[in-house]
Design a protein around this motif. Structure first.
Motif, mmCIF file in Angstrom:
data_model
loop_
_atom_site.group_PDB
_atom_site.id
_atom_site.type_symbol
_atom_site.label_atom_id
_atom_site.label_comp_id
_atom_site.label_asym_id
_atom_site.label_seq_id
_atom_site.Cartn_x
_atom_site.Cartn_y
_atom_site.Cartn_z
ATOM 1 N N ILE A 76 2.140 0.345 5.876
ATOM 2 C CA ILE A 76 1.326 -0.671 6.040
ATOM 3 C C ILE A 76 0.324 -0.772 6.707
ATOM 4 O O ILE A 76 -0.751 -1.083 6.431
ATOM 5 C CB ILE A 76 2.531 -2.157 5.978
ATOM 6 N N GLY A 77 0.616 -0.432 8.118
ATOM 7 C CA GLY A 77 -0.356 -0.598 9.199
ATOM 8 C C GLY A 77 -1.357 0.409 8.764
ATOM 9 O O GLY A 77 -2.690 0.061 9.027
ATOM 10 N N TYR A 78 -1.340 1.534 8.493
ATOM 11 C CA TYR A 78 -2.104 2.840 8.186
ATOM 12 C C TYR A 78 -3.195 2.422 7.123
ATOM 13 O O TYR A 78 -4.321 2.797 7.364
ATOM 14 C CB TYR A 78 -1.472 4.168 7.774
ATOM 15 N N GLN A 79 -3.059 1.569 6.082
ATOM 16 C CA GLN A 79 -3.989 1.054 5.239
ATOM 17 C C GLN A 79 -4.826 0.072 5.850
ATOM 18 O O GLN A 79 -5.681 -0.414 4.915
ATOM 19 C CB GLN A 79 -3.450 0.599 4.089
ATOM 20 N N LEU A 80 -4.726 -0.655 6.974
ATOM 21 C CA LEU A 80 -5.413 -1.535 7.438
ATOM 22 C C LEU A 80 -6.502 -1.213 8.266
ATOM 23 O O LEU A 80 -6.534 -0.546 9.195
ATOM 24 C CB LEU A 80 -4.433 -2.679 8.071
ATOM 25 N N THR A 81 -7.556 -1.482 7.868
ATOM 26 C CA THR A 81 -8.907 -1.510 8.974
ATOM 27 C C THR A 81 -9.754 -2.819 9.253
ATOM 28 O O THR A 81 -10.403 -3.307 8.169
ATOM 29 C CB THR A 81 -9.780 -0.262 8.474
ATOM 30 N N HIS A 82 -9.541 -3.549 10.215
ATOM 31 C CA HIS A 82 -10.073 -4.861 10.427
ATOM 32 C C HIS A 82 -10.180 -4.954 12.074
ATOM 33 O O HIS A 82 -9.352 -4.639 12.828
ATOM 34 C CB HIS A 82 -9.160 -5.765 9.747
ATOM 35 N N TYR A 138 -7.702 -10.982 5.327
ATOM 36 C CA TYR A 138 -7.724 -9.543 4.689
ATOM 37 C C TYR A 138 -6.426 -9.063 4.428
ATOM 38 O O TYR A 138 -6.549 -8.466 3.501
ATOM 39 C CB TYR A 138 -8.484 -8.971 6.092
ATOM 40 N N LEU A 139 -5.579 -9.319 5.408
ATOM 41 C CA LEU A 139 -4.220 -8.895 4.881
ATOM 42 C C LEU A 139 -3.788 -9.257 3.631
ATOM 43 O O LEU A 139 -3.298 -8.497 2.945
ATOM 44 C CB LEU A 139 -3.302 -9.512 6.164
ATOM 45 N N HIS A 140 -4.090 -10.740 3.399
ATOM 46 C CA HIS A 140 -3.485 -11.328 1.896
ATOM 47 C C HIS A 140 -4.259 -10.693 1.008
ATOM 48 O O HIS A 140 -3.617 -10.565 -0.197
ATOM 49 C CB HIS A 140 -3.510 -12.722 2.339
ATOM 50 N N SER A 141 -5.330 -10.451 1.173
ATOM 51 C CA SER A 141 -6.268 -9.543 -0.045
ATOM 52 C C SER A 141 -5.652 -8.345 -0.412
ATOM 53 O O SER A 141 -5.853 -7.757 -1.375
ATOM 54 C CB SER A 141 -7.698 -9.686 0.451
ATOM 55 N N LYS A 142 -4.937 -7.786 0.456
ATOM 56 C CA LYS A 142 -4.323 -6.431 0.102
ATOM 57 C C LYS A 142 -2.954 -6.754 -0.219
ATOM 58 O O LYS A 142 -1.830 -5.535 -0.063
ATOM 59 C CB LYS A 142 -4.331 -5.510 1.354
ATOM 60 N N ASP A 174 3.468 -6.179 -1.850
ATOM 61 C CA ASP A 174 3.898 -6.284 -2.999
ATOM 62 C C ASP A 174 4.398 -4.701 -3.685
ATOM 63 O O ASP A 174 5.417 -4.754 -4.451
ATOM 64 C CB ASP A 174 2.867 -6.766 -4.274
ATOM 65 N N ASP A 175 3.968 -3.938 -3.175
ATOM 66 C CA ASP A 175 4.194 -2.424 -3.581
ATOM 67 C C ASP A 175 5.538 -1.842 -2.700
ATOM 68 O O ASP A 175 5.818 -0.785 -3.203
ATOM 69 C CB ASP A 175 3.128 -1.393 -3.629
ATOM 70 N N SER A 176 5.848 -2.304 -1.764
ATOM 71 C CA SER A 176 7.154 -1.638 -1.213
ATOM 72 C C SER A 176 8.409 -2.244 -1.710
ATOM 73 O O SER A 176 8.279 -3.292 -2.300
ATOM 74 C CB SER A 176 7.147 -2.444 0.380
ATOM 75 N N THR A 177 9.220 -1.292 -1.968
ATOM 76 C CA THR A 177 10.702 -1.368 -2.550
ATOM 77 C C THR A 177 11.765 -1.409 -1.693
ATOM 78 O O THR A 177 12.729 -1.579 -1.949
ATOM 79 C CB THR A 177 10.738 -0.331 -3.633
ATOM 80 N N VAL A 178 11.498 -1.353 -0.449
ATOM 81 C CA VAL A 178 12.401 -1.420 0.518
ATOM 82 C C VAL A 178 12.454 -2.543 1.618
ATOM 83 O O VAL A 178 11.399 -2.981 1.960
ATOM 84 C CB VAL A 178 12.616 0.258 1.325
ATOM 85 N N LEU A 179 13.739 -2.798 1.973
ATOM 86 C CA LEU A 179 13.915 -3.876 3.107
ATOM 87 C C LEU A 179 13.187 -5.320 2.734
ATOM 88 O O LEU A 179 12.598 -5.932 3.543
ATOM 89 C CB LEU A 179 13.171 -3.434 4.447
ATOM 90 N N LYS A 180 13.443 -5.632 1.359
ATOM 91 C CA LYS A 180 13.121 -6.660 0.954
ATOM 92 C C LYS A 180 14.298 -7.938 1.214
ATOM 93 O O LYS A 180 14.792 -8.756 0.291
ATOM 94 C CB LYS A 180 12.898 -6.793 -0.569
ATOM 95 N N ILE A 181 14.173 -8.154 2.565
ATOM 96 C CA ILE A 181 15.241 -9.056 3.091
ATOM 97 C C ILE A 181 14.750 -9.979 3.857
ATOM 98 O O ILE A 181 13.500 -9.853 4.459
ATOM 99 C CB ILE A 181 16.603 -8.453 3.824
ATOM 100 N N PRO A 182 15.381 -11.528 4.004
ATOM 101 C CA PRO A 182 14.473 -12.310 5.141
ATOM 102 C C PRO A 182 14.451 -11.763 6.255
ATOM 103 O O PRO A 182 15.375 -11.024 6.999
ATOM 104 C CB PRO A 182 15.724 -13.247 4.967
ATOM 105 N N ALA A 183 13.267 -12.106 6.821
ATOM 106 C CA ALA A 183 13.015 -11.478 8.398
ATOM 107 C C ALA A 183 12.133 -12.520 8.982
ATOM 108 O O ALA A 183 11.408 -13.189 8.598
ATOM 109 C CB ALA A 183 12.492 -10.046 8.280
#
Length: 369
Positions: A76-82, A138-142, A174-183
């Motif tokens: 997730i972090g690697y795709q962010l440039t802001h 920016y984060l939400h746009s991704k 949205d495209d992540s399939t792991v650790l979809k638990i409350p946090a």
């Protein structure tokens, strides 16, 4: 006829060079261990630049669940440039430490520390909220949700008081399939995000943002910030402000309205003051005073005074004494219309004096029938 090799992509008989091993990190120093989490942080140096290494605690290093979590945070972090989000540079195995996320080093303190040190004021609060909203937009746009927004995860730089959003260990996309638990952190987590089976939405981040804005409002005793916080933290997601843009509009709208109200107040004061002074001035209107298209309208009383003097002279030219006396009489008549010193200093009055001086001087040279 072509075979499959002719249609396949690949390198043509080239010697594939092995990449050089990366330069090792220097001056590695542990400076933070999460008390309740699964990671620890190291400060390191490479290429003359400070960096942060984020890795798993020794007791979590071999556990697949936490390995997955670290991989997800990197992805997730690697795709962010802001400019207001901490940069993720890479993922590397560091001897003696393990797999590390390499991150930008931020010279600053957390928002929690910033507020505790009494540095927050109205100007910096607005700046911080604006930059935080920009980062979240920016984060939400991704299609990424932070899920752990809190003052401890917002860095404020020493140089410029700039926002840097950090710690994507609980972030989801949205495209992540792991650790979809409350946090999250319970105080800052939206009520619905703490329920099992919840599908994360950006409104959960809006709730967390509202709690942060509310804490700023309480610190500054700012009613407007508290009002905006209230609009962000409704227990019903559909009743919250629905985006960071709406949050900024809620803040900006009041600022603009306040400016317009103040401007209108001062405009009314100026108009009232102008009307007061205008009404106190003696009336100076009329054709005897103001020139029309460059001509000086005559004062009937002054012209009548000249006629009387001419009649007394019976056709003879005026002497200097007679002219002086006549001019004094004209000035006395004009001063009835221009009674104050300020009115006598106007161009209109001076033009009248000049005009009648010329008329009197004519009587010294020629006779007037």
């Amino acid at each position: 006829m072509m075979n499959d090799d002719d249609n396949s992509s690949g390198f043509f008989d080239a010697e594939i060079e092995q990449p050089e091993p990366s330069v090792a990190f220097g001056h590695i120093e542990e400076f933070y261990v999460s008390p309740n989490g699964y990671t620890r942080l190291f400060r390191a140096n490479r290429y003359g630049k400070n960096l942060i290494l984020k890795t798993l605690k020794p007791e979590n290093r071999e556990m697949p669940f936490y390995q997955q979590a670290l991989q997800k945070e990197f992805a997730i972090g690697y795709q962010l440039t802001h400019p207001h989000i901490c940069s993720t540079i890479g993922l590397e195995d560091v001897p003696g430490i393990g797999t590390c996320i390499v991150q930008e080093y931020i010279d600053g303190i957390t928002l929690a520390q910033y507020m505790q040190q009494g540095k927050l004021n109205k100007r910096t609060a607005r700046k911080i909220i604006t930059e935080l909203c920009d980062a979240l937009k920016y984060l939400h746009s991704k299609q990424i949700i932070h899920r752990d927004l809190k003052p401890d995860n917002i860095m404020i730089t020493h140089n410029g008081d700039n926002v840097k959003l950090i710690d994507f260990s609980l972030a989801d996309s949205d495209d992540s399939t792991v650790l979809k638990i409350p946090a999250g952190t319970r105080r800052y987590t939206a009520p619905e995000a703490q329920e099992k089976g919840y599908t994360p939405t950006l409104l959960a981040d809006i709730y967390s943002l509202g709690i942060i804005i509310g804490e700023m409002g309480e610190t500054l005793k700012n009613k407007r910030l508290l009002q905006v916080a209230s609009k962000c933290t409704s227990r019903l997601p559909e009743c919250r402000l629905n985006s960071t843009t709406a949050v900024m509009q809620a803040l900006t709208h009041t600022s603009i309205l306040r400016i317009l109200m103040v401007a209108a107040f001062f405009a009314c004061c100026l108009i009232a003051a102008g009307a007061y002074f205008y009404l106190r001035q003696p009336s100076v209107t009329g054709p005897d005073i103001y020139p029309t298209y460059g001509n000086i309208p005559e004062n009937n009383a002054c012209r009548e005074l000249i006629r009387q003097k001419v009649a007394e002279q019976k056709g003879a030219s005026l002497t200097e004494v007679d002219s002086l006396n006549l001019m004094q009489g004209i000035e006395a008549l004009l001063q009835e219309t221009f009674p104050t010193a300020s009115m006598q200093a106007t161009p209109v009055y001076r033009n009248q004096i000049a005009y009648w001086s010329r008329e009197v001087s004519k009587l010294m040279k020629i006779s007037v029938d």
